[in-house]
Design a protein around this motif. Structure first.
Motif, PDB file in Angstrom:
ATOM      1  N   PRO A 164      -7.326 -24.615 -41.841  1.00  0.00           N
ATOM      2  CA  PRO A 164      -7.359 -25.732 -42.801  1.00  0.00           C
ATOM      3  C   PRO A 164      -7.181 -27.116 -42.176  1.00  0.00           C
ATOM      4  CG  PRO A 164      -5.905 -23.978 -43.571  1.00  0.00           C
ATOM      5  CD  PRO A 164      -6.366 -23.577 -42.213  1.00  0.00           C
ATOM      6  N   ARG A 165      -6.385 -27.216 -41.108  1.00  0.00           N
ATOM      7  CA  ARG A 165      -6.125 -28.561 -40.571  1.00  0.00           C
ATOM      8  C   ARG A 165      -7.195 -29.025 -39.587  1.00  0.00           C
ATOM      9  NH1 ARG A 165      -0.797 -27.596 -37.930  1.00  0.00           N
ATOM     10  NH2 ARG A 165      -0.975 -29.712 -37.151  1.00  0.00           N
ATOM     11  N   VAL A 166      -8.056 -28.114 -39.164  1.00  0.00           N
ATOM     12  CA  VAL A 166      -9.037 -28.469 -38.131  1.00  0.00           C
ATOM     13  C   VAL A 166     -10.217 -29.223 -38.732  1.00  0.00           C
ATOM     14  CG1 VAL A 166     -10.682 -27.522 -36.451  1.00  0.00           C
ATOM     15  CG2 VAL A 166      -8.370 -26.595 -36.580  1.00  0.00           C
ATOM     16  N   LYS A 167     -10.516 -30.394 -38.137  1.00  0.00           N
ATOM     17  CA  LYS A 167     -11.638 -31.212 -38.617  1.00  0.00           C
ATOM     18  C   LYS A 167     -12.845 -31.131 -37.686  1.00  0.00           C
ATOM     19  CE  LYS A 167      -9.570 -33.817 -42.002  1.00  0.00           C
ATOM     20  NZ  LYS A 167      -8.397 -32.953 -42.124  1.00  0.00           N
ATOM     21  N   TYR A 168     -12.588 -30.747 -36.442  1.00  0.00           N
ATOM     22  CA  TYR A 168     -13.685 -30.702 -35.468  1.00  0.00           C
ATOM     23  C   TYR A 168     -13.261 -29.813 -34.303  1.00  0.00           C
ATOM     24  CZ  TYR A 168     -17.893 -32.336 -33.093  1.00  0.00           C
ATOM     25  OH  TYR A 168     -19.138 -32.402 -32.509  1.00  0.00           O
ATOM     26  N   VAL A 169     -14.246 -29.183 -33.670  1.00  0.00           N
ATOM     27  CA  VAL A 169     -13.965 -28.368 -32.489  1.00  0.00           C
ATOM     28  C   VAL A 169     -14.768 -28.941 -31.328  1.00  0.00           C
ATOM     29  CG1 VAL A 169     -14.026 -26.051 -31.483  1.00  0.00           C
ATOM     30  CG2 VAL A 169     -13.627 -26.331 -33.947  1.00  0.00           C
ATOM     31  N   SER A 170     -14.060 -29.393 -30.327  1.00  0.00           N
ATOM     32  CA  SER A 170     -14.734 -29.917 -29.145  1.00  0.00           C
ATOM     33  C   SER A 170     -15.136 -28.752 -28.246  1.00  0.00           C
ATOM     34  CB  SER A 170     -13.782 -30.865 -28.410  1.00  0.00           C
ATOM     35  OG  SER A 170     -14.376 -31.279 -27.211  1.00  0.00           O
ATOM     36  N   ILE A 171     -16.410 -28.736 -27.855  1.00  0.00           N
ATOM     37  CA  ILE A 171     -16.928 -27.662 -26.988  1.00  0.00           C
ATOM     38  C   ILE A 171     -17.330 -28.309 -25.673  1.00  0.00           C
ATOM     39  CG2 ILE A 171     -18.633 -25.805 -26.741  1.00  0.00           C
ATOM     40  CD1 ILE A 171     -19.073 -25.967 -29.800  1.00  0.00           C
ATOM     41  N   PHE A 172     -16.709 -27.905 -24.583  1.00  0.00           N
ATOM     42  CA  PHE A 172     -17.017 -28.563 -23.302  1.00  0.00           C
ATOM     43  C   PHE A 172     -16.829 -27.613 -22.134  1.00  0.00           C
ATOM     44  CE2 PHE A 172     -12.660 -28.942 -21.803  1.00  0.00           C
ATOM     45  CZ  PHE A 172     -11.939 -28.848 -22.983  1.00  0.00           C
ATOM     46  N   LYS A 173     -17.523 -27.940 -21.080  1.00  0.00           N
ATOM     47  CA  LYS A 173     -17.442 -27.122 -19.871  1.00  0.00           C
ATOM     48  C   LYS A 173     -17.066 -28.001 -18.688  1.00  0.00           C
ATOM     49  CE  LYS A 173     -20.234 -23.902 -17.141  1.00  0.00           C
ATOM     50  NZ  LYS A 173     -19.247 -22.808 -17.194  1.00  0.00           N
ATOM     51  N   ASN A 174     -16.090 -27.546 -17.927  1.00  0.00           N
ATOM     52  CA  ASN A 174     -15.751 -28.170 -16.651  1.00  0.00           C
ATOM     53  C   ASN A 174     -16.175 -27.185 -15.568  1.00  0.00           C
ATOM     54  OD1 ASN A 174     -14.393 -30.047 -18.264  1.00  0.00           O
ATOM     55  ND2 ASN A 174     -12.397 -29.108 -17.907  1.00  0.00           N
ATOM     56  N   SER A 175     -17.021 -27.627 -14.669  1.00  0.00           N
ATOM     57  CA  SER A 175     -17.452 -26.737 -13.585  1.00  0.00           C
ATOM     58  C   SER A 175     -17.178 -27.426 -12.258  1.00  0.00           C
ATOM     59  CB  SER A 175     -18.939 -26.409 -13.739  1.00  0.00           C
ATOM     60  OG  SER A 175     -19.341 -25.514 -12.720  1.00  0.00           O
ATOM     61  N   GLY A 176     -16.332 -26.831 -11.453  1.00  0.00           N
ATOM     62  CA  GLY A 176     -15.963 -27.427 -10.171  1.00  0.00           C
ATOM     63  C   GLY A 176     -14.689 -28.239 -10.289  1.00  0.00           C
ATOM     64  N   LYS A 177     -13.927 -28.262  -9.206  1.00  0.00           N
ATOM     65  CA  LYS A 177     -12.622 -28.915  -9.193  1.00  0.00           C
ATOM     66  C   LYS A 177     -12.738 -30.402  -9.552  1.00  0.00           C
ATOM     67  CE  LYS A 177      -8.484 -28.824  -6.350  1.00  0.00           C
ATOM     68  NZ  LYS A 177      -7.933 -28.536  -5.028  1.00  0.00           N
ATOM     69  N   MET A 178     -13.762 -31.072  -8.998  1.00  0.00           N
ATOM     70  CA  MET A 178     -13.932 -32.509  -9.247  1.00  0.00           C
ATOM     71  C   MET A 178     -14.307 -32.798 -10.703  1.00  0.00           C
ATOM     72  SD  MET A 178     -13.029 -34.061  -6.613  1.00  0.00           S
ATOM     73  CE  MET A 178     -13.537 -35.721  -7.054  1.00  0.00           C
ATOM     74  N   ALA A 179     -14.683 -31.754 -11.433  1.00  0.00           N
ATOM     75  CA  ALA A 179     -14.996 -31.924 -12.861  1.00  0.00           C
ATOM     76  C   ALA A 179     -13.843 -31.442 -13.727  1.00  0.00           C
ATOM     77  CB  ALA A 179     -16.276 -31.176 -13.208  1.00  0.00           C
ATOM     78  N   GLY A 180     -12.711 -31.138 -13.091  1.00  0.00           N
ATOM     79  CA  GLY A 180     -11.515 -30.800 -13.862  1.00  0.00           C
ATOM     80  C   GLY A 180     -11.284 -29.326 -14.102  1.00  0.00           C
ATOM     81  N   ALA A 181     -12.084 -28.454 -13.474  1.00  0.00           N
ATOM     82  CA  ALA A 181     -11.880 -27.016 -13.666  1.00  0.00           C
ATOM     83  C   ALA A 181     -10.712 -26.558 -12.796  1.00  0.00           C
ATOM     84  CB  ALA A 181     -13.148 -26.246 -13.311  1.00  0.00           C
ATOM     85  N   SER A 182      -9.676 -25.987 -13.407  1.00  0.00           N
ATOM     86  CA  SER A 182      -8.547 -25.510 -12.611  1.00  0.00           C
ATOM     87  C   SER A 182      -8.825 -24.112 -12.065  1.00  0.00           C
ATOM     88  CB  SER A 182      -7.250 -25.552 -13.409  1.00  0.00           C
ATOM     89  OG  SER A 182      -7.438 -24.940 -14.661  1.00  0.00           O
ATOM     90  N   LEU A 183      -9.742 -23.381 -12.709  1.00  0.00           N
ATOM     91  CA  LEU A 183     -10.159 -22.074 -12.183  1.00  0.00           C
ATOM     92  C   LEU A 183     -11.668 -22.096 -11.966  1.00  0.00           C
ATOM     93  CD1 LEU A 183      -8.054 -19.732 -14.476  1.00  0.00           C
ATOM     94  CD2 LEU A 183      -7.798 -19.950 -12.002  1.00  0.00           C
ATOM     95  N   SER A 184     -12.113 -21.472 -10.883  1.00  0.00           N
ATOM     96  CA  SER A 184     -13.543 -21.583 -10.548  1.00  0.00           C
ATOM     97  C   SER A 184     -14.419 -20.604 -11.341  1.00  0.00           C
ATOM     98  CB  SER A 184     -13.756 -21.385  -9.043  1.00  0.00           C
ATOM     99  OG  SER A 184     -13.445 -20.058  -8.684  1.00  0.00           O
ATOM    100  N   HIS A 185     -13.832 -19.545 -11.891  1.00  0.00           N
ATOM    101  CA  HIS A 185     -14.601 -18.543 -12.644  1.00  0.00           C
ATOM    102  C   HIS A 185     -15.252 -19.216 -13.865  1.00  0.00           C
ATOM    103  CE1 HIS A 185     -14.838 -14.004 -13.413  1.00  0.00           C
ATOM    104  NE2 HIS A 185     -15.649 -14.592 -14.298  1.00  0.00           N
TER     105      HIS A 185
END
Ligand SMILES: [Zn+2]
Ligand SMILES: [Zn+2]
Ligand SMILES: [Zn+2]
Length: 297
Positions: free
Chosen positions: A116-137
Protein backbone atom coordinates in the motif's frame (compact mmCIF):
# COMPACT_ATOMS: atom_id res chain seq x y z
CA UNK A 1 34.24 23.47 -31.63
CA UNK A 2 32.71 22.35 -28.39
CA UNK A 3 28.97 22.35 -28.31
CA UNK A 4 26.61 22.88 -25.40
CA UNK A 5 23.48 20.79 -25.75
CA UNK A 6 20.24 20.54 -23.84
CA UNK A 7 18.43 17.27 -23.19
CA UNK A 8 15.24 16.74 -25.24
CA UNK A 9 13.07 16.54 -22.17
CA UNK A 10 14.87 17.72 -19.05
CA UNK A 11 16.54 21.02 -18.34
CA UNK A 12 19.86 19.18 -18.35
CA UNK A 13 22.94 20.41 -20.19
CA UNK A 14 26.02 18.76 -21.60
CA UNK A 15 29.20 20.06 -23.18
CA UNK A 16 30.19 17.78 -26.05
CA UNK A 17 33.94 18.35 -25.87
CA UNK A 18 34.96 17.90 -29.48
CA UNK A 19 38.33 19.53 -28.83
CA UNK A 20 39.06 16.75 -26.32
CA UNK A 21 37.12 14.05 -28.13
CA UNK A 22 38.57 10.61 -27.75
CA UNK A 23 38.56 7.64 -30.09
CA UNK A 24 36.52 4.62 -29.01
CA UNK A 25 39.76 2.65 -28.45
CA UNK A 26 40.66 5.06 -25.66
CA UNK A 27 37.83 3.58 -23.58
CA UNK A 28 38.88 -0.08 -23.82
CA UNK A 29 39.10 -1.48 -20.27
CA UNK A 30 42.03 -3.39 -18.82
CA UNK A 31 41.15 -6.99 -17.98
CA UNK A 32 40.13 -7.53 -14.36
CA UNK A 33 40.06 -10.89 -12.65
CA UNK A 34 37.32 -12.20 -10.39
CA UNK A 35 37.18 -10.05 -7.29
CA UNK A 36 35.60 -12.16 -4.62
CA UNK A 37 36.67 -15.45 -3.10
CA UNK A 38 33.13 -16.36 -2.13
CA UNK A 39 29.97 -15.46 -4.05
CA UNK A 40 26.61 -15.30 -2.25
CA UNK A 41 24.77 -15.38 -5.59
CA UNK A 42 26.27 -18.62 -6.94
CA UNK A 43 24.35 -21.92 -6.99
CA UNK A 44 25.16 -23.92 -3.87
CA UNK A 45 25.20 -20.80 -1.68
CA UNK A 46 21.42 -20.22 -1.66
CA UNK A 47 21.31 -20.56 2.13
CA UNK A 48 23.55 -17.47 2.50
CA UNK A 49 20.97 -15.11 0.98
CA UNK A 50 17.71 -13.99 2.62
CA UNK A 51 14.80 -16.37 1.84
CA UNK A 52 14.02 -16.71 -1.85
CA UNK A 53 11.01 -14.85 -3.29
CA UNK A 54 10.88 -16.22 -6.84
CA UNK A 55 12.85 -18.28 -9.33
CA UNK A 56 12.81 -19.51 -12.91
CA UNK A 57 13.97 -23.07 -13.34
CA UNK A 58 15.32 -25.08 -16.23
CA UNK A 59 15.89 -28.81 -15.92
CA UNK A 60 15.33 -28.66 -12.17
CA UNK A 61 17.89 -25.90 -11.53
CA UNK A 62 17.33 -22.19 -11.14
CA UNK A 63 18.42 -19.89 -13.95
CA UNK A 64 16.96 -16.68 -12.42
CA UNK A 65 16.57 -16.16 -8.69
CA UNK A 66 15.03 -13.34 -6.63
CA UNK A 67 15.50 -12.58 -2.91
CA UNK A 68 15.51 -9.53 -0.62
CA UNK A 69 18.69 -7.46 -0.44
CA UNK A 70 20.57 -8.26 2.78
CA UNK A 71 21.27 -4.54 3.24
CA UNK A 72 18.05 -2.94 1.98
CA UNK A 73 17.80 0.75 1.05
CA UNK A 74 14.06 0.66 1.77
CA UNK A 75 11.65 -1.98 3.13
CA UNK A 76 11.16 -3.29 -0.42
CA UNK A 77 14.55 -3.96 -1.94
CA UNK A 78 15.03 -7.07 -4.06
CA UNK A 79 17.87 -8.65 -6.03
CA UNK A 80 17.28 -10.46 -9.31
CA UNK A 81 20.21 -12.79 -10.04
CA UNK A 82 20.14 -13.12 -13.81
CA UNK A 83 22.28 -16.15 -14.42
CA UNK A 84 23.53 -19.10 -12.37
CA UNK A 85 26.95 -18.77 -14.03
CA UNK A 86 29.47 -16.62 -12.19
CA UNK A 87 31.29 -14.25 -14.54
CA UNK A 88 28.64 -14.47 -17.23
CA UNK A 89 27.09 -11.17 -18.31
CA UNK A 90 23.49 -10.41 -19.18
CA UNK A 91 24.49 -9.79 -22.81
CA UNK A 92 26.03 -13.28 -22.96
CA UNK A 93 22.65 -14.94 -22.32
CA UNK A 94 20.22 -15.95 -25.06
CA UNK A 95 17.45 -13.61 -26.21
CA UNK A 96 14.90 -16.05 -24.74
CA UNK A 97 16.61 -15.86 -21.37
CA UNK A 98 16.77 -12.04 -21.45
CA UNK A 99 13.02 -12.04 -22.16
CA UNK A 100 12.52 -14.10 -19.00
CA UNK A 101 14.68 -11.64 -17.06
CA UNK A 102 12.56 -8.71 -18.31
CA UNK A 103 9.40 -10.59 -17.37
CA UNK A 104 10.82 -11.16 -13.90
CA UNK A 105 11.49 -7.41 -13.50
CA UNK A 106 7.87 -6.79 -14.48
CA UNK A 107 6.47 -9.47 -12.17
CA UNK A 108 8.44 -8.22 -9.16
CA UNK A 109 7.72 -4.55 -9.94
CA UNK A 110 4.00 -5.29 -9.92
CA UNK A 111 4.23 -7.38 -6.76
CA UNK A 112 6.13 -4.65 -4.87
CA UNK A 113 3.69 -2.01 -6.12
CA UNK A 114 0.88 -3.91 -4.40
CA UNK A 115 2.35 -2.81 -1.06
CA UNK A 116 0.00 0.00 0.00
CA UNK A 117 2.73 2.54 0.75
CA UNK A 118 4.74 1.94 -2.42
CA UNK A 119 4.31 4.57 -5.14
CA UNK A 120 7.07 3.50 -7.50
CA UNK A 121 9.64 0.75 -7.97
CA UNK A 122 13.04 1.75 -9.24
CA UNK A 123 14.57 -0.91 -11.50
CA UNK A 124 18.30 -0.56 -12.10
CA UNK A 125 21.42 -2.50 -12.82
CA UNK A 126 24.94 -1.83 -11.61
CA UNK A 127 27.54 -3.79 -13.55
CA UNK A 128 31.18 -3.51 -12.54
CA UNK A 129 32.77 -2.00 -9.46
CA UNK A 130 33.04 1.49 -11.01
CA UNK A 131 29.27 1.37 -11.59
CA UNK A 132 28.58 0.60 -7.94
CA UNK A 133 28.21 -3.19 -8.05
CA UNK A 134 29.47 -4.64 -4.76
CA UNK A 135 29.22 -8.19 -6.16
CA UNK A 136 30.32 -9.10 -9.67
CA UNK A 137 27.71 -11.86 -10.24
CA UNK A 138 25.20 -10.44 -12.77
CA UNK A 139 22.13 -9.02 -11.02
CA UNK A 140 19.57 -6.22 -11.11
CA UNK A 141 17.89 -4.47 -8.20
CA UNK A 142 14.36 -3.29 -7.51
CA UNK A 143 13.72 -0.70 -4.83
CA UNK A 144 10.17 0.17 -3.77
CA UNK A 145 9.73 3.84 -2.88
CA UNK A 146 6.98 5.67 -1.00
CA UNK A 147 7.17 8.47 -3.57
CA UNK A 148 7.45 8.92 -7.31
CA UNK A 149 11.16 9.74 -7.79
CA UNK A 150 11.92 13.37 -8.76
CA UNK A 151 13.50 12.30 -12.07
CA UNK A 152 10.38 10.41 -13.15
CA UNK A 153 8.27 13.43 -12.15
CA UNK A 154 10.43 15.70 -14.29
CA UNK A 155 10.08 13.33 -17.26
CA UNK A 156 6.32 13.17 -16.69
CA UNK A 157 6.05 16.97 -16.78
CA UNK A 158 7.08 16.91 -20.45
CA UNK A 159 3.90 15.00 -21.36
CA UNK A 160 1.00 17.07 -22.59
CA UNK A 161 -1.19 16.11 -25.53
CA UNK A 162 1.74 14.43 -27.21
CA UNK A 163 4.28 12.00 -25.83
CA UNK A 164 7.78 13.54 -25.91
CA UNK A 165 9.42 10.11 -26.17
CA UNK A 166 7.38 9.17 -29.26
CA UNK A 167 8.55 12.42 -30.84
CA UNK A 168 12.18 11.84 -29.81
CA UNK A 169 12.53 8.30 -31.17
CA UNK A 170 10.83 9.25 -34.45
CA UNK A 171 13.22 12.18 -34.93
CA UNK A 172 16.26 10.16 -33.91
CA UNK A 173 15.54 7.30 -36.32
CA UNK A 174 15.97 9.84 -39.16
CA UNK A 175 19.35 11.09 -37.94
CA UNK A 176 22.96 10.03 -37.34
CA UNK A 177 22.62 8.73 -33.79
CA UNK A 178 20.75 5.50 -34.61
CA UNK A 179 22.16 2.45 -32.84
CA UNK A 180 19.44 -0.07 -33.70
CA UNK A 181 16.17 0.22 -35.55
CA UNK A 182 13.77 -2.64 -36.09
CA UNK A 183 10.01 -2.89 -36.34
CA UNK A 184 9.38 -2.71 -32.60
CA UNK A 185 12.35 -1.06 -30.90
CA UNK A 186 14.31 2.17 -31.36
CA UNK A 187 17.78 2.62 -29.87
CA UNK A 188 19.97 5.69 -30.19
CA UNK A 189 22.72 7.68 -28.51
CA UNK A 190 20.88 10.71 -27.11
CA UNK A 191 21.66 14.19 -28.50
CA UNK A 192 22.80 15.41 -25.06
CA UNK A 193 24.52 12.18 -23.92
CA UNK A 194 26.11 12.74 -20.52
CA UNK A 195 28.14 9.53 -20.66
CA UNK A 196 30.42 8.15 -23.38
CA UNK A 197 28.40 5.52 -25.30
CA UNK A 198 25.14 6.36 -23.49
CA UNK A 199 22.15 4.69 -25.20
CA UNK A 200 18.40 5.05 -24.81
CA UNK A 201 16.14 2.33 -26.07
CA UNK A 202 12.36 2.07 -26.11
CA UNK A 203 9.47 0.24 -27.73
CA UNK A 204 8.20 2.22 -30.72
CA UNK A 205 4.62 1.70 -29.68
CA UNK A 206 3.50 4.02 -26.90
CA UNK A 207 3.81 1.44 -24.14
CA UNK A 208 3.66 2.48 -20.47
CA UNK A 209 5.07 -0.56 -18.68
CA UNK A 210 6.95 -3.80 -19.37
CA UNK A 211 3.71 -5.64 -18.68
CA UNK A 212 1.99 -3.88 -21.61
CA UNK A 213 4.56 -5.14 -24.11
CA UNK A 214 3.54 -7.84 -26.56
CA UNK A 215 5.54 -11.00 -27.01
CA UNK A 216 7.07 -9.63 -30.21
CA UNK A 217 7.94 -6.32 -28.58
CA UNK A 218 9.61 -8.04 -25.64
CA UNK A 219 11.54 -10.29 -27.96
CA UNK A 220 12.74 -7.32 -29.97
CA UNK A 221 13.62 -5.34 -26.83
CA UNK A 222 15.67 -8.27 -25.48
CA UNK A 223 17.41 -8.67 -28.85
CA UNK A 224 18.39 -5.00 -28.98
CA UNK A 225 19.58 -5.01 -25.36
CA UNK A 226 21.68 -8.09 -26.05
CA UNK A 227 23.20 -6.56 -29.19
CA UNK A 228 24.09 -3.34 -27.41
CA UNK A 229 25.59 -5.04 -24.34
CA UNK A 230 27.51 -7.48 -26.56
CA UNK A 231 28.88 -4.60 -28.65
CA UNK A 232 30.03 -2.80 -25.51
CA UNK A 233 31.52 -5.93 -23.99
CA UNK A 234 33.39 -7.10 -27.07
CA UNK A 235 34.71 -3.72 -28.20
CA UNK A 236 35.47 -2.08 -24.83
CA UNK A 237 36.20 -5.22 -22.79
CA UNK A 238 33.25 -5.31 -20.42
CA UNK A 239 33.07 -1.69 -19.32
CA UNK A 240 31.22 -0.83 -16.10
CA UNK A 241 27.70 0.45 -16.72
CA UNK A 242 24.36 1.21 -15.15
CA UNK A 243 21.01 0.87 -16.74
CA UNK A 244 17.68 2.11 -15.47
CA UNK A 245 14.19 1.24 -16.64
CA UNK A 246 11.76 4.14 -16.51
CA UNK A 247 8.09 3.25 -16.71
CA UNK A 248 4.69 4.71 -15.84
CA UNK A 249 3.69 5.27 -12.23
CA UNK A 250 0.31 3.68 -11.56
CA UNK A 251 -2.51 5.39 -13.46
CA UNK A 252 -0.18 7.85 -15.23
CA UNK A 253 0.79 8.24 -18.84
CA UNK A 254 4.39 7.54 -19.76
CA UNK A 255 6.59 5.88 -22.37
CA UNK A 256 8.68 2.97 -21.13
CA UNK A 257 12.37 3.35 -21.86
CA UNK A 258 15.75 2.04 -20.80
CA UNK A 259 18.69 4.37 -20.28
CA UNK A 260 22.09 2.69 -20.46
CA UNK A 261 25.02 4.60 -19.01
CA UNK A 262 28.54 3.20 -19.42
CA UNK A 263 30.68 4.56 -16.59
CA UNK A 264 33.81 5.52 -18.47
CA UNK A 265 34.08 9.08 -17.23
CA UNK A 266 33.88 10.65 -13.81
CA UNK A 267 31.81 13.51 -12.58
CA UNK A 268 34.13 16.05 -10.99
CA UNK A 269 34.08 19.60 -9.64
CA UNK A 270 32.63 21.11 -12.79
CA UNK A 271 29.73 18.65 -12.92
CA UNK A 272 28.95 18.91 -9.20
CA UNK A 273 29.34 22.68 -9.25
CA UNK A 274 27.18 23.35 -12.29
CA UNK A 275 25.03 20.28 -13.09
CA UNK A 276 26.52 20.55 -16.57
CA UNK A 277 28.39 17.47 -17.76
CA UNK A 278 31.41 17.28 -20.02
CA UNK A 279 31.35 14.33 -22.42
CA UNK A 280 34.44 13.57 -24.51
CA UNK A 281 32.66 11.03 -26.74
CA UNK A 282 30.32 12.75 -29.21
CA UNK A 283 27.14 10.63 -29.42
CA UNK A 284 27.36 10.65 -33.23
CA UNK A 285 30.76 8.91 -33.02
CA UNK A 286 29.43 6.51 -30.36
CA UNK A 287 26.50 5.58 -32.64
CA UNK A 288 28.89 4.85 -35.52
CA UNK A 289 30.91 2.65 -33.20
CA UNK A 290 27.86 0.68 -32.05
CA UNK A 291 26.64 0.23 -35.62
CA UNK A 292 29.96 -1.15 -36.81
CA UNK A 293 30.22 -3.48 -33.80
CA UNK A 294 26.64 -4.72 -34.09
CA UNK A 295 27.23 -5.38 -37.79
CA UNK A 296 30.04 -7.76 -36.84
CA UNK A 297 27.78 -9.97 -34.73
ZN1 LIG B 1 28.63 -15.97 -8.30
ZN1 LIG C 1 5.11 7.62 -26.43
ZN1 LIG D 1 14.13 8.32 -18.32
Amino acid sequence: MNEIRRDYILNRWVIIAKNRAKRPQHFVQKPIGSREKFCFFCPGNEDTTPPEIARVEEKGRWVIRVFPNKYPATEWHEIVVETPIHGEHLGDRSVGHIVQVLKMYSERQQAIEKEPRVKYVSIFKNSGKMAGASLSHSHTQLVGLTMIPPLIKREMRAFDKDCPFCRVWRDEMKGNRVVYDDRYTAAFTPFASRFPFEVWMMPKRHVRTLDEMSKKELNSFATVLKEILSALNSSLNYPPYNFVLHYAPEGKDFHLHLELMPRLSRFAGFEFGTEITINTMPPEVAAEHYKSEIGKG
